[in-house]
Motif scaffolding. Structure first.
Motif, short mmCIF file in Angstrom:
data_model
loop_
_atom_site.label_atom_id
_atom_site.label_comp_id
_atom_site.label_asym_id
_atom_site.label_seq_id
_atom_site.Cartn_x
_atom_site.Cartn_y
_atom_site.Cartn_z
N UNK A 1 27.77 -71.58 112.42
CA UNK A 1 28.68 -70.44 112.39
C UNK A 1 28.47 -69.59 111.14
N UNK A 2 28.19 -70.24 110.01
CA UNK A 2 27.99 -69.50 108.76
C UNK A 2 26.68 -68.73 108.73
N UNK A 3 25.63 -69.28 109.33
CA UNK A 3 24.31 -68.66 109.21
C UNK A 3 23.91 -67.78 110.40
N UNK A 4 24.49 -68.02 111.57
CA UNK A 4 24.05 -67.28 112.75
C UNK A 4 25.06 -66.26 113.28
N UNK A 5 26.32 -66.41 112.93
CA UNK A 5 27.37 -65.52 113.44
C UNK A 5 27.83 -64.55 112.35
N UNK A 6 28.47 -63.47 112.76
CA UNK A 6 28.90 -62.41 111.84
C UNK A 6 30.38 -62.51 111.48
N UNK A 7 30.97 -63.70 111.55
CA UNK A 7 32.39 -63.84 111.23
C UNK A 7 32.70 -63.35 109.82
N UNK A 8 31.79 -63.54 108.86
CA UNK A 8 32.04 -63.11 107.49
C UNK A 8 31.82 -61.61 107.30
N UNK B 1 24.56 -61.47 124.53
CA UNK B 1 24.73 -61.59 123.09
C UNK B 1 24.56 -60.21 122.48
N UNK B 2 25.37 -59.92 121.48
CA UNK B 2 25.21 -58.72 120.67
C UNK B 2 24.85 -59.15 119.27
N UNK B 3 23.89 -58.48 118.69
CA UNK B 3 23.38 -58.83 117.37
C UNK B 3 23.52 -57.65 116.42
N UNK B 4 23.64 -57.97 115.14
CA UNK B 4 23.66 -56.95 114.10
C UNK B 4 22.86 -57.47 112.91
N UNK B 5 22.43 -56.56 112.06
CA UNK B 5 21.82 -56.95 110.80
C UNK B 5 22.89 -56.94 109.72
N UNK B 6 22.98 -58.02 108.94
CA UNK B 6 23.92 -58.04 107.83
C UNK B 6 23.31 -57.30 106.64
N UNK B 7 24.01 -57.25 105.52
CA UNK B 7 23.52 -56.51 104.35
C UNK B 7 22.20 -57.05 103.82
N UNK B 8 21.94 -58.34 104.05
CA UNK B 8 20.68 -58.94 103.61
C UNK B 8 19.55 -58.80 104.61
N UNK B 9 19.80 -58.13 105.74
CA UNK B 9 18.78 -57.95 106.77
C UNK B 9 18.66 -59.12 107.72
N UNK B 10 19.64 -60.06 107.69
CA UNK B 10 19.63 -61.21 108.59
C UNK B 10 20.29 -60.86 109.92
N UNK B 11 19.72 -61.34 111.01
CA UNK B 11 20.30 -61.11 112.33
C UNK B 11 21.51 -62.03 112.47
N UNK B 12 22.63 -61.44 112.88
CA UNK B 12 23.88 -62.18 113.08
C UNK B 12 24.41 -61.89 114.48
#
Length: 187
Positions: A75-82, A165-176
């Protein structure tokens, strides 16, 4: 005045309001790099998700705590909850079909606070494979839908599930993962 005369000043105000002072600034403003999500990045994210679901089940053979820790890591590394809102509609959820928080998603994966949850990822599954119907890439976001297949560690049978599934890039460029909707095919 005609419409062209009225539109031109609005466009210039918009460009100068963005900090563009002259033609060079305007040309430079056009070259700002916007992070772009790629199909390869989506496929890597899907593989990471599949491996994580298998890893949660494997960890459950050690202890409940190990499975919970693996699920939290997922959940911490793959999802965008944060990063903000995540729309999560798990496959085997009826009484509370939508999960708005990381804690509710954790309950779905390993059991917990929600009574109907028995721990979907504790099966254990020995393999998960994605069969994408299609993927839409849209700048720093993407949508993908199709079927994914879960191989049961108990029976060896594959269970077919439909997903979006819907994906986004976080500020670090990681797919969430920002959206997950799964359902058993209609019969």
């Amino acid at each position: 005045m005609n419409k062209k005369t009225l539109i031109l000043p609005i466009i210039l105000v918009t460009l100068t309001g963005c900090g563009a002072q002259n033609e060079d600034d305007i040309a430079q403003a056009d070259t700002v790099e916007v992070p772009t999500i790629t199909l390869a990045a989506i496929e890597e994210a899907q593989e990471a998700w599949a491996e994580s679901i298998v890893a949660i089940g494997e960890a459950s053979t050690q202890s409940e705590e190990a499975a919970e820790e693996q699920a939290k890591e997922t959940l911490d590394t793959l999802y965008a909850f944060d990063e903000g809102t995540v729309l999560f509609k798990p496959t085997k959820a009826a009484e509370i079909p939508f999960r708005s928080t990381k804690e509710e998603a954790l309950s779905y994966f390993v059991g917990g606070d929600i009574e109907e949850d028995s721990g979907f990822a504790l099966e254990p599954w020995t393999n998960v494979r994605f069969d994408n119907h299609d993927t839409i890439l849209n700048g720093d976001t993407a949508l993908s839908s199709g079927n994914y297949y879960f191989t049961s560690g108990e029976t060896g049978e594959e269970v077919k599930v439909e997903y979006t599934f819907g994906y986004m890039l976080d500020e670090g460029g990681n797919v969430r993962i920002q959206l997950q909707h799964s359902s058993v095919p209609f019969r």
